[in-house]
Design a protein around this motif. Structure first.
Motif, short mmCIF file in Angstrom:
data_model
loop_
_atom_site.label_atom_id
_atom_site.label_comp_id
_atom_site.label_asym_id
_atom_site.label_seq_id
_atom_site.Cartn_x
_atom_site.Cartn_y
_atom_site.Cartn_z
N LYS A 1 -1.85 5.22 2.98
CA LYS A 1 -1.95 4.41 4.36
C LYS A 1 -2.13 5.63 5.47
O LYS A 1 -2.95 5.74 6.39
CB LYS A 1 -0.65 3.68 4.67
CG LYS A 1 -0.59 2.85 5.83
CD LYS A 1 0.70 2.06 5.94
CE LYS A 1 0.49 0.94 6.85
NZ LYS A 1 1.71 0.26 7.02
N ARG A 2 -1.56 6.77 5.21
CA ARG A 2 -1.64 7.85 6.16
C ARG A 2 -3.04 8.56 5.94
O ARG A 2 -3.77 8.83 6.97
CB ARG A 2 -0.64 9.03 5.77
CG ARG A 2 -0.52 9.95 6.89
CD ARG A 2 0.55 11.03 6.44
NE ARG A 2 1.91 10.49 5.68
CZ ARG A 2 2.47 11.16 4.87
NH1 ARG A 2 2.02 12.16 4.47
NH2 ARG A 2 3.36 10.42 3.98
N MET B 1 0.99 -1.27 -0.01
CA MET B 1 0.09 0.08 -0.01
C MET B 1 0.81 1.21 -0.01
O MET B 1 1.90 1.57 0.58
CB MET B 1 -1.11 0.19 1.23
CG MET B 1 -2.11 1.15 0.97
SD MET B 1 -2.94 1.09 2.77
CE MET B 1 -4.43 0.36 2.18
N ASN B 2 0.52 2.11 -0.76
CA ASN B 2 1.05 3.30 -1.11
C ASN B 2 1.20 4.06 0.56
O ASN B 2 0.12 4.25 1.34
CB ASN B 2 0.36 4.36 -1.83
CG ASN B 2 1.35 5.42 -2.22
OD1 ASN B 2 2.28 6.09 -1.54
ND2 ASN B 2 0.80 6.01 -3.45
#
Length: 155
Positions: free
Chosen positions: A6-7, A1-2
């Motif tokens: 994710k953030r 996941m990028n």
């Protein structure tokens, strides 16, 4: 996941959790501040056991008002079609407070008596709160049904 994705997902989850917590605390706070209106017969049937404070509504029983000579303490009975409840109040009563008058008292139970922190009296001949009027009509109807069934048992 990028990492950016994710953030973003973490931020959305935190915001959703904070909103859920805020709504939960709001509902809890409102629940603790609600005052339910009950009649003496409802209190005697045990419906008041779940409430820390509630409002007691009915009529002041004729001849039940007793005032202390040296304090502002007053005791009286509130009645409806199916029951009576002794009430104790310390303070200044409304001008319209008297025998056979509608009253709503806010307070709590202390054993078998109701300790009021506020007493409101009916302000004119036609006023009665809808909740109190409905509760008293229901209690009166239940009393009539009970009397009719008791008379039907008689030979």
């Amino acid at each position: 996941m990028n990492p950016t994705r994710k953030r973003r997902l973490t931020i959305v989850v935190l915001i959703a959790a904070a909103a859920a917590l805020a709504v939960g605390l709001g509902v809890y706070a409102l629940q603790n501040n609600m005052n339910y209106l009950l009649t003496p017969s409802q209190v005697q049937s045990g419906q008041a056991a779940d409430y820390k404070t509630f409002r007691l509504g009915g009529m002041v029983k004729a001849g039940s008002i007793q005032r202390s000579k040296d304090t502002l303490q007053v005791t009286f009975s509130v009645v409806d079609a199916g029951g009576a409840m002794p009430v104790e109040y310390t303070g200044i009563l409304p001008d319209l407070f008297r025998d056979n008058q509608s009253v709503i008292a806010t307070g709590h139970m202390d054993g078998a008596r109701f300790v009021a922190t506020e007493v409101l009296a009916k302000h004119d001949e036609t006023y009665m709160p809808k909740e109190l009027k409905d509760a008293m009509a229901k209690a009166h109807a239940n009393k009539k049904v009970g009397e009719e069934s008791a008379q039907g048992d008689m030979p």
